[in-house]
Motif scaffolding. Structure first.
Motif, PDB file in Angstrom:
ATOM      1  N   GLU A  37       0.846  -1.190   0.000  1.00  0.00           N
ATOM      2  CA  GLU A  37       0.000   0.000   0.000  1.00  0.00           C
ATOM      3  C   GLU A  37       0.883   1.242   0.000  1.00  0.00           C
ATOM      4  O   GLU A  37       1.838   1.344   0.751  1.00  0.00           O
ATOM      5  N   GLY A  38       0.576   2.173  -0.856  1.00  0.00           N
ATOM      6  CA  GLY A  38       1.360   3.402  -0.972  1.00  0.00           C
ATOM      7  C   GLY A  38       1.360   3.862  -2.415  1.00  0.00           C
ATOM      8  O   GLY A  38       0.763   3.237  -3.288  1.00  0.00           O
ATOM      9  N   ALA A  39       2.045   4.938  -2.654  1.00  0.00           N
ATOM     10  CA  ALA A  39       2.059   5.535  -3.991  1.00  0.00           C
ATOM     11  C   ALA A  39       3.191   4.962  -4.841  1.00  0.00           C
ATOM     12  O   ALA A  39       4.016   5.694  -5.376  1.00  0.00           O
ATOM     13  N   TYR A  40       3.235   3.653  -4.963  1.00  0.00           N
ATOM     14  CA  TYR A  40       4.255   3.005  -5.793  1.00  0.00           C
ATOM     15  C   TYR A  40       3.831   3.072  -7.255  1.00  0.00           C
ATOM     16  O   TYR A  40       2.649   2.986  -7.584  1.00  0.00           O
ATOM     17  N   SER A  95       5.014  11.818  11.367  1.00  0.00           N
ATOM     18  CA  SER A  95       4.955  12.764  12.485  1.00  0.00           C
ATOM     19  C   SER A  95       6.303  13.425  12.768  1.00  0.00           C
ATOM     20  O   SER A  95       6.359  14.476  13.392  1.00  0.00           O
ATOM     21  N   GLY A  96       7.391  12.840  12.292  1.00  0.00           N
ATOM     22  CA  GLY A  96       8.717  13.439  12.463  1.00  0.00           C
ATOM     23  C   GLY A  96       9.001  14.562  11.494  1.00  0.00           C
ATOM     24  O   GLY A  96      10.026  15.244  11.595  1.00  0.00           O
ATOM     25  N   CYS A  97       8.098  14.795  10.558  1.00  0.00           N
ATOM     26  CA  CYS A  97       8.253  15.863   9.569  1.00  0.00           C
ATOM     27  C   CYS A  97       7.657  17.159  10.113  1.00  0.00           C
ATOM     28  O   CYS A  97       6.727  17.118  10.920  1.00  0.00           O
ATOM     29  N   PRO A  98       8.177  18.313   9.670  1.00  0.00           N
ATOM     30  CA  PRO A  98       7.556  19.576  10.062  1.00  0.00           C
ATOM     31  C   PRO A  98       6.066  19.552   9.701  1.00  0.00           C
ATOM     32  O   PRO A  98       5.697  19.149   8.593  1.00  0.00           O
ATOM     33  N   ASP A  99       5.218  19.918  10.619  1.00  0.00           N
ATOM     34  CA  ASP A  99       3.762  19.914  10.435  1.00  0.00           C
ATOM     35  C   ASP A  99       3.209  18.528  10.111  1.00  0.00           C
ATOM     36  O   ASP A  99       2.074  18.404   9.649  1.00  0.00           O
ATOM     37  N   GLY A 100       4.001  17.477  10.314  1.00  0.00           N
ATOM     38  CA  GLY A 100       3.542  16.116  10.016  1.00  0.00           C
ATOM     39  C   GLY A 100       3.280  15.885   8.552  1.00  0.00           C
ATOM     40  O   GLY A 100       2.596  14.933   8.183  1.00  0.00           O
ATOM     41  N   SER A 101       3.843  16.733   7.704  1.00  0.00           N
ATOM     42  CA  SER A 101       3.594  16.665   6.263  1.00  0.00           C
ATOM     43  C   SER A 101       4.640  15.786   5.590  1.00  0.00           C
ATOM     44  O   SER A 101       5.761  16.237   5.312  1.00  0.00           O
ATOM     45  N   GLY A 102       4.269  14.525   5.352  1.00  0.00           N
ATOM     46  CA  GLY A 102       5.206  13.604   4.749  1.00  0.00           C
ATOM     47  C   GLY A 102       4.506  12.525   3.965  1.00  0.00           C
ATOM     48  O   GLY A 102       3.302  12.310   4.097  1.00  0.00           O
ATOM     49  N   LEU A 103       5.261  11.847   3.149  1.00  0.00           N
ATOM     50  CA  LEU A 103       4.769  10.768   2.306  1.00  0.00           C
ATOM     51  C   LEU A 103       5.516   9.510   2.722  1.00  0.00           C
ATOM     52  O   LEU A 103       6.741   9.438   2.586  1.00  0.00           O
ATOM     53  N   GLY A 104       4.789   8.513   3.267  1.00  0.00           N
ATOM     54  CA  GLY A 104       5.421   7.310   3.789  1.00  0.00           C
ATOM     55  C   GLY A 104       5.284   6.115   2.863  1.00  0.00           C
ATOM     56  O   GLY A 104       4.263   5.959   2.201  1.00  0.00           O
ATOM     57  N   TYR A 105       6.303   5.285   2.834  1.00  0.00           N
ATOM     58  CA  TYR A 105       6.321   4.040   2.069  1.00  0.00           C
ATOM     59  C   TYR A 105       6.696   2.908   3.015  1.00  0.00           C
ATOM     60  O   TYR A 105       7.643   3.040   3.796  1.00  0.00           O
ATOM     61  N   PRO A 106       5.987   1.761   2.954  1.00  0.00           N
ATOM     62  CA  PRO A 106       6.274   0.665   3.871  1.00  0.00           C
ATOM     63  C   PRO A 106       7.424  -0.256   3.436  1.00  0.00           C
ATOM     64  O   PRO A 106       8.004  -0.930   4.273  1.00  0.00           O
ATOM     65  N   ASP A 107       7.750  -0.316   2.152  1.00  0.00           N
ATOM     66  CA  ASP A 107       8.734  -1.297   1.680  1.00  0.00           C
ATOM     67  C   ASP A 107       9.631  -0.684   0.614  1.00  0.00           C
ATOM     68  O   ASP A 107       9.214  -0.573  -0.525  1.00  0.00           O
ATOM     69  N   PRO A 108      10.834  -0.260   1.004  1.00  0.00           N
ATOM     70  CA  PRO A 108      11.407  -0.220   2.345  1.00  0.00           C
ATOM     71  C   PRO A 108      10.815   0.947   3.123  1.00  0.00           C
ATOM     72  O   PRO A 108      10.378   1.933   2.529  1.00  0.00           O
ATOM     73  N   PRO A 109      10.789   0.846   4.463  1.00  0.00           N
ATOM     74  CA  PRO A 109      10.173   1.907   5.249  1.00  0.00           C
ATOM     75  C   PRO A 109      10.953   3.219   5.147  1.00  0.00           C
ATOM     76  O   PRO A 109      12.128   3.281   5.503  1.00  0.00           O
ATOM     77  N   VAL A 110      10.273   4.238   4.641  1.00  0.00           N
ATOM     78  CA  VAL A 110      10.885   5.557   4.489  1.00  0.00           C
ATOM     79  C   VAL A 110       9.775   6.603   4.427  1.00  0.00           C
ATOM     80  O   VAL A 110       8.670   6.320   3.967  1.00  0.00           O
ATOM     81  N   VAL A 111      10.086   7.790   4.949  1.00  0.00           N
ATOM     82  CA  VAL A 111       9.182   8.933   4.864  1.00  0.00           C
ATOM     83  C   VAL A 111       9.935  10.068   4.191  1.00  0.00           C
ATOM     84  O   VAL A 111      11.085  10.362   4.536  1.00  0.00           O
ATOM     85  N   PHE A 112       9.271  10.697   3.232  1.00  0.00           N
ATOM     86  CA  PHE A 112       9.798  11.885   2.581  1.00  0.00           C
ATOM     87  C   PHE A 112       9.027  13.079   3.148  1.00  0.00           C
ATOM     88  O   PHE A 112       7.806  13.154   2.976  1.00  0.00           O
TER      89      PHE A 112
END
Length: 120
Positions: A37-40, A95-112
């Protein structure tokens, strides 16, 4: 990457290349379920399903790359630009992003962490 949908053609470049707009997140057999699940971006070869994710680099601005359903490095002054302020590996929680504004991917786990420069 050039072209749309399953007719897309891929060319392997170094992940540090400014033309490297996607990176391979995972490869699955065609008979398996789709990408996580995600924007792959899903690309099918004769035997595999390639799950691609953005090749975002912290501190870089990106603009839409419509023909390739993704983003390419671009001018921060563009009305459509986004800036990746930080890349947080090992999590999908924005939530670690300023204003919680991020795009998360589960595989591999990463947030932009994403900002819109023109909105500032």
């Amino acid at each position: 990457m050039t072209g749309a949908d399953d007719a897309a053609k891929t060319e392997i470049v170094d992940c540090g290349s400014p033309t490297g707009t996607f990176k391979l997140a995972s490869t699955r057999k065609l008979e398996e379920a789709g990408c996580p699940e995600g924007a792959y971006r899903e690309i099918r070869t004769q035997s595999d399903l390639l799950c691609l994710m953005p090749n975002f680099v912290a501190g870089t601005c990106y603009v839409p790359d419509e023909p390739n359903a993704g983003f390419k490095a671009g001018d921060c002054g563009s009305q459509e630009a986004i800036r990746v302020s930080e890349v947080i590996e090992g999590t999908t929680d924005p939530s670690g992003c300023p204003d919680g504004s991020g795009l998360g991917y589960p595989d591999p786990p990463v947030v932009f962490c994403i900002e819109t420069p023109e909105a500032e």
